[in-house]
Design an enzyme around this catalytic site. Structure first.
Site, short mmCIF file in Angstrom:
data_model
loop_
_atom_site.label_atom_id
_atom_site.label_comp_id
_atom_site.label_asym_id
_atom_site.label_seq_id
_atom_site.Cartn_x
_atom_site.Cartn_y
_atom_site.Cartn_z
N SER A 47 0.85 -1.19 0.00
CA SER A 47 0.00 0.00 0.00
C SER A 47 0.88 1.23 0.00
CB SER A 47 -0.89 0.01 1.25
OG SER A 47 -1.50 1.27 1.45
N TYR A 72 -0.84 -0.23 10.72
CA TYR A 72 -1.14 -0.58 9.33
C TYR A 72 0.06 -0.28 8.44
CZ TYR A 72 -3.45 -0.72 4.79
OH TYR A 72 -3.79 -1.02 3.50
#
Length: 208
Positions: A47, A72
């Protein structure tokens, strides 16, 4: 993505367990079948949020300090470090299997709603829904970088693929860059050792 702190059945921080350790273990278990097929590829989905992450090797599971987005980001950074270390080990063993990574940009899926729902911040759902409709690209477009990484002829091992549009949020796939932290070879080796210890999965790749 960016969920309140919880743990997997093994007692590991959920985002690190789901986004990295699970991928590491599955790939290791599949490796004999992968290397038996010439020019097979391992594609790991990272990501743009990897740029938010840093590897906290003294507290990988956020037991002392936890922030949903930092956790994350760490898990997505781990995806890229895993890809680079796996590629290094495949090359050292003269194997034709390659490791690549991809990221979808900003794709309109239900992923954005998970964190707010689990944390009780449902007031965020409406603006996220608007952003998904106005700013995000479709889920189909978000899938293209992964398909590109898996199938486009001649991609070198270690390649990172993402959308080619503004800030890598939208557009058709192309080779993209990664953060300096994602290029840290020492961190990649350290993460590999920690991942083997945490998962109990040891890759049959001899290192010189």
């Amino acid at each position: 993505m960016a969920i309140p702190r919880s743990e997997s059945a093994d007692g590991y921080e959920m985002q690190f367990a789901t986004n990295h350790l699970g991928h590491f273990a599955l790939t290791g278990l599949l490796l004999p079948a992968l290397v038996a097929r010439p020019r097979s590829r391992v594609v790991t989905v990272s990501s743009g949020a990897h740029r938010l992450g840093r590897m906290d090797f003294d507290d990988l599971h956020g037991r002392r300090r936890y922030h949903p987005w930092r956790a994350y980001g760490q898990s997505k950074l781990a995806n890229l470090l895993f890809t680079s270390e796996l590629q290094r080990r495949l090359e050292a063993n003269d194997l034709s299997t390659t490791a690549l990574a991809a990221h979808p940009g900003y794709a309109a899926t239900n992923l954005q709603s998970v964190g707010p729902r689990l944390s009780g911040r449902t007031w965020l759902l409406r603006p996220m829904d608007v952003a998904n409709r106005v700013l995000a690209q479709s889920a189909d477009m978000g899938a293209l970088p992964t398909l590109f990484a898996a199938t486009y002829p001649g991609l070198p091992g270690g390649s990172y693929i993402g959308p080619g549009g503004f800030l890598e949020q939208r557009g058709y796939p192309r080779l993209v860059d990664r953060s300096a932290a994602a290029k840290d070879a020492n961190a990649a080796r350290r993460l590999w050792i920690a991942s083997e210890e945490l998962t109990g999965v040891h890759y049959p790749l001899e290192m010189p």
